[in-house]
Design a protein around this motif. Structure first.
Motif, PDB file in Angstrom:
ATOM      1  N   ARG A  53       5.440 -37.118 -28.175  1.00 38.14           N
ATOM      2  CA  ARG A  53       5.982 -36.196 -27.186  1.00 38.14           C
ATOM      3  C   ARG A  53       6.529 -35.010 -27.976  1.00 38.14           C
ATOM      4  O   ARG A  53       7.091 -35.181 -29.060  1.00 38.14           O
ATOM      5  N   VAL A  54       6.342 -33.810 -27.427  1.00 41.52           N
ATOM      6  CA  VAL A  54       6.918 -32.598 -27.991  1.00 41.52           C
ATOM      7  C   VAL A  54       8.101 -32.243 -27.114  1.00 41.52           C
ATOM      8  O   VAL A  54       7.956 -32.125 -25.892  1.00 41.52           O
ATOM      9  N   THR A  55       9.281 -32.104 -27.718  1.00 38.82           N
ATOM     10  CA  THR A  55      10.469 -31.871 -26.908  1.00 38.82           C
ATOM     11  C   THR A  55      11.536 -31.101 -27.671  1.00 38.82           C
ATOM     12  O   THR A  55      11.584 -31.143 -28.900  1.00 38.82           O
ATOM     13  N   SER A  56      12.371 -30.434 -26.916  1.00 41.32           N
ATOM     14  CA  SER A  56      13.561 -29.791 -27.484  1.00 41.32           C
ATOM     15  C   SER A  56      14.821 -30.463 -26.954  1.00 41.32           C
ATOM     16  O   SER A  56      15.927 -29.974 -27.171  1.00 41.32           O
ATOM     17  N   ASP A  57      14.662 -31.578 -26.277  1.00 41.46           N
ATOM     18  CA  ASP A  57      15.792 -32.302 -25.691  1.00 41.46           C
ATOM     19  C   ASP A  57      16.344 -33.308 -26.704  1.00 41.46           C
ATOM     20  O   ASP A  57      15.656 -34.251 -27.099  1.00 41.46           O
ATOM     21  N   TRP A  58      17.571 -33.113 -27.109  1.00 37.57           N
ATOM     22  CA  TRP A  58      18.171 -33.992 -28.125  1.00 37.57           C
ATOM     23  C   TRP A  58      18.237 -35.435 -27.659  1.00 37.57           C
ATOM     24  O   TRP A  58      18.197 -36.356 -28.467  1.00 37.57           O
TER      25      TRP A  58
ATOM     26  N   TYR B 278      11.880 -26.784 -31.957  1.00 32.05           N
ATOM     27  CA  TYR B 278      13.075 -25.967 -32.162  1.00 32.05           C
ATOM     28  C   TYR B 278      12.712 -24.492 -32.207  1.00 32.05           C
ATOM     29  O   TYR B 278      13.418 -23.680 -32.783  1.00 32.05           O
ATOM     30  N   GLY B 279      11.596 -24.158 -31.570  1.00 27.67           N
ATOM     31  CA  GLY B 279      11.225 -22.770 -31.383  1.00 27.67           C
ATOM     32  C   GLY B 279      10.330 -22.171 -32.443  1.00 27.67           C
ATOM     33  O   GLY B 279      10.010 -20.991 -32.372  1.00 27.67           O
TER      34      GLY B 279
ATOM     35  N   ALA C 224      21.487 -34.589 -33.274  1.00 25.20           N
ATOM     36  CA  ALA C 224      20.690 -35.735 -32.862  1.00 25.20           C
ATOM     37  C   ALA C 224      19.796 -36.231 -33.998  1.00 25.20           C
ATOM     38  O   ALA C 224      19.658 -37.432 -34.204  1.00 25.20           O
ATOM     39  N   ILE C 225      19.233 -35.319 -34.765  1.00 26.38           N
ATOM     40  CA  ILE C 225      18.369 -35.697 -35.877  1.00 26.38           C
ATOM     41  C   ILE C 225      19.175 -36.392 -36.969  1.00 26.38           C
ATOM     42  O   ILE C 225      18.758 -37.426 -37.505  1.00 26.38           O
TER      43      ILE C 225
ATOM     44  N   SER D  38      20.936 -25.752 -30.395  1.00 29.61           N
ATOM     45  CA  SER D  38      20.507 -26.625 -29.296  1.00 29.61           C
ATOM     46  C   SER D  38      20.963 -28.069 -29.454  1.00 29.61           C
ATOM     47  O   SER D  38      20.511 -28.936 -28.714  1.00 29.61           O
ATOM     48  N   ASP D  39      21.827 -28.362 -30.398  1.00 32.12           N
ATOM     49  CA  ASP D  39      22.309 -29.716 -30.689  1.00 32.12           C
ATOM     50  C   ASP D  39      21.236 -30.648 -31.239  1.00 32.12           C
ATOM     51  O   ASP D  39      21.457 -31.846 -31.371  1.00 32.12           O
TER      52      ASP D  39
END
Length: 70
Positions: free
Chosen positions: A27-32, A7-8, A64-65, A59-60
């Motif tokens: 995996r490292v991701t910012s995709d919800w 998340y930055g 999702a979390i 970023s939504d």
């Protein structure tokens, strides 16, 4: 698959490497969408949590979390 949420902020790749060292697939991701498909979710800690939450809401990722937990 364990998702390390990007998340930055935070040292994400160190967290991912630590999880891999104990046998986790990460995996490292910012995709919800990736968060929703995960077996586990890690939110790397930072000192300025309000700023982190603001970034996740933009970023939504927060939605999702919350869905993953609940």
């Amino acid at each position: 698959m364990i998702t390390v949420v990007d998340y930055g902020v935070g040292n994400l790749h160190s967290v991912a490497k630590a999880l891999e060292k104990v046998g986790a697939q990460t995996r490292v991701t910012s995709d919800w969408k990736d968060v929703e498909k995960s077996d586990g979710v890690v939110l790397p800690g930072v000192g300025a949590f309000k700023d982190s939450m603001d970034a996740m809401h933009r970023s939504d990722l927060a939605k999702a979390i919350k869905g993953f937990i609940g």
